[in-house]
Scaffold this motif. Structure first.
Motif, PDB file in Angstrom:
ATOM      1  N   ALA A   1       0.837  -1.205   0.000  1.00 54.69           N
ATOM      2  CA  ALA A   1       0.000   0.000   0.000  1.00 54.69           C
ATOM      3  C   ALA A   1       0.870   1.252   0.000  1.00 54.69           C
ATOM      4  O   ALA A   1       0.570   2.224  -0.716  1.00 54.69           O
ATOM      5  N   GLN A   2       1.938   1.224   0.783  1.00 53.17           N
ATOM      6  CA  GLN A   2       2.844   2.378   0.804  1.00 53.17           C
ATOM      7  C   GLN A   2       3.521   2.567  -0.546  1.00 53.17           C
ATOM      8  O   GLN A   2       3.678   3.689  -1.020  1.00 53.17           O
TER       9      GLN A   2
ATOM     10  N   ARG B   1       2.350   1.634  -3.466  1.00 55.23           N
ATOM     11  CA  ARG B   1       1.350   2.139  -4.426  1.00 55.23           C
ATOM     12  C   ARG B   1       1.057   3.615  -4.201  1.00 55.23           C
ATOM     13  O   ARG B   1       0.728   4.332  -5.135  1.00 55.23           O
ATOM     14  N   ALA B   2       1.155   4.044  -2.952  1.00 58.73           N
ATOM     15  CA  ALA B   2       0.892   5.449  -2.629  1.00 58.73           C
ATOM     16  C   ALA B   2       2.138   6.312  -2.797  1.00 58.73           C
ATOM     17  O   ALA B   2       2.099   7.512  -2.532  1.00 58.73           O
ATOM     18  N   GLY B   3       3.232   5.692  -3.205  1.00 58.77           N
ATOM     19  CA  GLY B   3       4.473   6.439  -3.383  1.00 58.77           C
ATOM     20  C   GLY B   3       5.117   6.850  -2.088  1.00 58.77           C
ATOM     21  O   GLY B   3       5.836   7.839  -2.023  1.00 58.77           O
ATOM     22  N   MET B   4       4.868   6.086  -1.036  1.00 65.29           N
ATOM     23  CA  MET B   4       5.381   6.444   0.286  1.00 65.29           C
ATOM     24  C   MET B   4       6.651   5.679   0.664  1.00 65.29           C
ATOM     25  O   MET B   4       7.055   5.692   1.811  1.00 65.29           O
TER      26      MET B   4
ATOM     27  N   THR C   1      12.094   0.598  -6.688  1.00 63.05           N
ATOM     28  CA  THR C   1      10.744   0.077  -6.870  1.00 63.05           C
ATOM     29  C   THR C   1      10.627  -0.565  -8.240  1.00 63.05           C
ATOM     30  O   THR C   1      11.124  -0.041  -9.230  1.00 63.05           O
TER      31      THR C   1
END
Length: 109
Positions: free
Chosen positions: A71-72, A74-77, A84
């Motif tokens: 999730a991080q 995908r959120a660019g976090m 990546t």
């Protein structure tokens, strides 16, 4: 439909799978067996059900961590230094789904 017998925690378990997935299922069972062995080294005397539960919880914890990381990502976090791979997130999601499906199947048996 494929059929394999896997050994987890010293017990044999016949398991069905899609044709061609036999080796993958055996590898997954080996990972579960490693977790069962890990739980045994923690001490205590557990029956098969309890060992499988604790091993499943260890795996579920790892899946949770991977989902958070996914999730991080995908959120660019992700930290800037972390490389990546856009396919990595998809692979991790598929692996997580497979693990959850196998854990569900083991819970039915």
């Amino acid at each position: 439909m494929g059929q394999v017998t896997v050994r987890v925690g010293g017990y044999s378990h016949p398991v069905s799978c899609e044709d061609g997935q036999e080796a993958h299922l055996v590898a997954l069972a080996a990972e579960v067996d490693r977790r069962v062995s890990s739980v045994r080294t923690m001490g205590g005397s557990y029956g098969e059900s309890r060992l499988l539960l604790l091993a499943s919880l260890l795996l579920a914890d790892e899946v949770h961590d991977l989902k958070v990381e996914l999730a991080q990502a995908r959120a660019g976090m992700l930290p800037p230094a972390a490389p990546t791979d856009p396919r990595l997130a998809e692979r991790l999601a598929r692996v997580a789904e497979r693990i959850e499906g196998i854990a569900t199947d083991l819970g039915k048996g």
